[in-house]
Design a protein around this motif. Structure first.
Motif, PDB file in Angstrom:
ATOM      1  N   MET A   1      13.349  20.543   8.275  1.00 20.76           N
ATOM      2  CA  MET A   1      12.234  20.443   7.336  1.00 20.76           C
ATOM      3  C   MET A   1      10.909  20.556   8.091  1.00 20.76           C
ATOM      4  N   ILE A   2       9.968  21.248   7.503  1.00 22.95           N
ATOM      5  CA  ILE A   2       8.664  21.436   8.133  1.00 22.95           C
ATOM      6  C   ILE A   2       7.813  20.194   7.883  1.00 22.95           C
ATOM      7  N   ALA A   3       7.190  19.687   8.961  1.00 19.16           N
ATOM      8  CA  ALA A   3       6.318  18.514   8.858  1.00 19.16           C
ATOM      9  C   ALA A   3       5.068  18.857   8.050  1.00 19.16           C
ATOM     10  N   SER A   4       4.470  17.853   7.435  1.00 19.94           N
ATOM     11  CA  SER A   4       3.262  18.044   6.617  1.00 19.94           C
ATOM     12  C   SER A   4       2.142  18.702   7.408  1.00 19.94           C
ATOM     13  N   ILE A   5       1.996  18.340   8.659  1.00 20.59           N
ATOM     14  CA  ILE A   5       0.922  18.902   9.480  1.00 20.59           C
ATOM     15  C   ILE A   5       1.162  20.394   9.732  1.00 20.59           C
ATOM     16  N   GLU A   6       2.418  20.806   9.803  1.00 26.60           N
ATOM     17  CA  GLU A   6       2.728  22.227   9.962  1.00 26.60           C
ATOM     18  C   GLU A   6       2.408  22.992   8.682  1.00 26.60           C
ATOM     19  N   ILE A   7       2.597  22.372   7.537  1.00 25.14           N
ATOM     20  CA  ILE A   7       2.235  22.997   6.265  1.00 25.14           C
ATOM     21  C   ILE A   7       0.728  23.215   6.220  1.00 25.14           C
ATOM     22  N   LEU A   8      -0.017  22.212   6.655  1.00 21.76           N
ATOM     23  CA  LEU A   8      -1.473  22.346   6.742  1.00 21.76           C
ATOM     24  C   LEU A   8      -1.843  23.478   7.700  1.00 21.76           C
ATOM     25  N   GLY A   9      -1.169  23.563   8.828  1.00 16.60           N
ATOM     26  CA  GLY A   9      -1.411  24.627   9.795  1.00 16.60           C
ATOM     27  C   GLY A   9      -1.080  25.994   9.227  1.00 16.60           C
ATOM     28  N   LEU A  10       0.009  26.094   8.481  1.00 14.76           N
ATOM     29  CA  LEU A  10       0.368  27.362   7.844  1.00 14.76           C
ATOM     30  C   LEU A  10      -0.670  27.780   6.805  1.00 14.76           C
ATOM     31  N   LEU A  11      -1.175  26.825   6.048  1.00 16.44           N
ATOM     32  CA  LEU A  11      -2.202  27.130   5.051  1.00 16.44           C
ATOM     33  C   LEU A  11      -3.486  27.588   5.734  1.00 16.44           C
ATOM     34  N   ALA A  12      -3.940  26.836   6.733  1.00 20.99           N
ATOM     35  CA  ALA A  12      -5.167  27.192   7.456  1.00 20.99           C
ATOM     36  C   ALA A  12      -5.013  28.538   8.159  1.00 20.99           C
ATOM     37  N   GLY A  13      -3.920  28.714   8.860  1.00 19.29           N
ATOM     38  CA  GLY A  13      -3.671  29.965   9.559  1.00 19.29           C
ATOM     39  C   GLY A  13      -3.498  31.134   8.610  1.00 19.29           C
ATOM     40  N   GLY A  14      -2.845  30.877   7.494  1.00 18.61           N
ATOM     41  CA  GLY A  14      -2.658  31.928   6.505  1.00 18.61           C
ATOM     42  C   GLY A  14      -3.979  32.418   5.931  1.00 18.61           C
ATOM     43  N   LEU A  15      -4.882  31.492   5.667  1.00 15.62           N
ATOM     44  CA  LEU A  15      -6.193  31.878   5.128  1.00 15.62           C
ATOM     45  C   LEU A  15      -7.017  32.641   6.159  1.00 15.62           C
ATOM     46  N   THR A  16      -7.048  32.163   7.389  1.00 14.43           N
ATOM     47  CA  THR A  16      -7.834  32.857   8.414  1.00 14.43           C
ATOM     48  C   THR A  16      -7.212  34.213   8.751  1.00 14.43           C
ATOM     49  N   THR A  17      -5.902  34.293   8.742  1.00 12.60           N
ATOM     50  CA  THR A  17      -5.227  35.569   8.986  1.00 12.60           C
ATOM     51  C   THR A  17      -5.506  36.540   7.849  1.00 12.60           C
ATOM     52  N   ALA A  18      -5.429  36.065   6.625  1.00 12.40           N
ATOM     53  CA  ALA A  18      -5.676  36.906   5.455  1.00 12.40           C
ATOM     54  C   ALA A  18      -7.096  37.459   5.445  1.00 12.40           C
ATOM     55  N   SER A  19      -8.024  36.769   6.082  1.00 16.90           N
ATOM     56  CA  SER A  19      -9.408  37.246   6.102  1.00 16.90           C
ATOM     57  C   SER A  19      -9.541  38.571   6.852  1.00 16.90           C
ATOM     58  N   PHE A  20      -8.578  38.916   7.685  1.00 15.79           N
ATOM     59  CA  PHE A  20      -8.618  40.177   8.421  1.00 15.79           C
ATOM     60  C   PHE A  20      -8.132  41.359   7.583  1.00 15.79           C
ATOM     61  N   VAL A  21      -7.339  41.100   6.579  1.00  8.93           N
ATOM     62  CA  VAL A  21      -6.732  42.178   5.801  1.00  8.93           C
ATOM     63  C   VAL A  21      -7.781  43.093   5.151  1.00  8.93           C
ATOM     64  N   PRO A  22      -8.828  42.571   4.503  1.00  6.90           N
ATOM     65  CA  PRO A  22      -9.820  43.473   3.906  1.00  6.90           C
ATOM     66  C   PRO A  22     -10.510  44.365   4.949  1.00  6.90           C
ATOM     67  N   GLN A  23     -10.768  43.839   6.139  1.00  6.93           N
ATOM     68  CA  GLN A  23     -11.420  44.641   7.178  1.00  6.93           C
ATOM     69  C   GLN A  23     -10.498  45.759   7.662  1.00  6.93           C
ATOM     70  N   VAL A  24      -9.237  45.444   7.849  1.00  2.01           N
ATOM     71  CA  VAL A  24      -8.270  46.459   8.267  1.00  2.01           C
ATOM     72  C   VAL A  24      -8.154  47.532   7.187  1.00  2.01           C
ATOM     73  N   TYR A  25      -8.048  47.121   5.943  1.00  2.00           N
ATOM     74  CA  TYR A  25      -7.927  48.066   4.831  1.00  2.00           C
ATOM     75  C   TYR A  25      -9.162  48.956   4.722  1.00  2.00           C
ATOM     76  N   LYS A  26     -10.344  48.342   4.764  1.00  3.72           N
ATOM     77  CA  LYS A  26     -11.595  49.095   4.652  1.00  3.72           C
ATOM     78  C   LYS A  26     -11.729  50.100   5.790  1.00  3.72           C
ATOM     79  N   THR A  27     -11.421  49.683   6.997  1.00  3.12           N
ATOM     80  CA  THR A  27     -11.539  50.566   8.154  1.00  3.12           C
ATOM     81  C   THR A  27     -10.550  51.722   8.048  1.00  3.12           C
ATOM     82  N   TYR A  28      -9.337  51.418   7.633  1.00  2.89           N
ATOM     83  CA  TYR A  28      -8.317  52.458   7.472  1.00  2.89           C
ATOM     84  C   TYR A  28      -8.732  53.471   6.402  1.00  2.89           C
ATOM     85  N   LYS A  29      -9.173  52.983   5.256  1.00  2.00           N
ATOM     86  CA  LYS A  29      -9.533  53.872   4.148  1.00  2.00           C
ATOM     87  C   LYS A  29     -10.767  54.713   4.468  1.00  2.00           C
ATOM     88  N   SER A  30     -11.761  54.121   5.104  1.00  2.00           N
ATOM     89  CA  SER A  30     -13.005  54.840   5.381  1.00  2.00           C
ATOM     90  C   SER A  30     -12.919  55.712   6.631  1.00  2.00           C
TER      91      SER A  30
END
Length: 85
Positions: A1-30
């Motif tokens: 089972m994943i500890a609560s602190i790891e869930i928090l880490g996954l949420l935080a990391g997931g949000l910061t990682t997701a912030s790169f997706v629009p830049q990658v998409y925009k750069t690729y398309k343009s």
């Protein structure tokens, strides 16, 4: 089972990682990376790899997963910067 602190880490990391997706998409398309700093992304990439190594060392699934994905996304931006010169 994943500890609560790891869930928090996954949420935080997931949000910061997701912030790169629009830049990658925009750069690729343009097909333009003029506004990207190669130095910034190169240093950032090295930092992400060090965080990934740290995550492996402390056995943090959140750090391993999110930094692996962020490393790929930042490497894509570095590639685009070099490719779209």
């Amino acid at each position: 089972m994943i500890a609560s602190i790891e869930i928090l880490g996954l949420l935080a990391g997931g949000l910061t990682t997701a912030s790169f997706v629009p830049q990658v998409y925009k750069t690729y398309k343009s097909k333009s990376a003029d506004s990207l700093s190669l130095t910034m992304y190169a240093v950032f990439f090295v930092g992400i790899i060090l965080w990934l190594i740290y995550g492996i060392y402390v056995n943090s699934i959140a750090m391993m997963v999110t930094n692996s994905i962020t490393a790929v996304l930042s490497l894509m931006l570095i590639y685009f910067k070099l490719r779209f010169k």
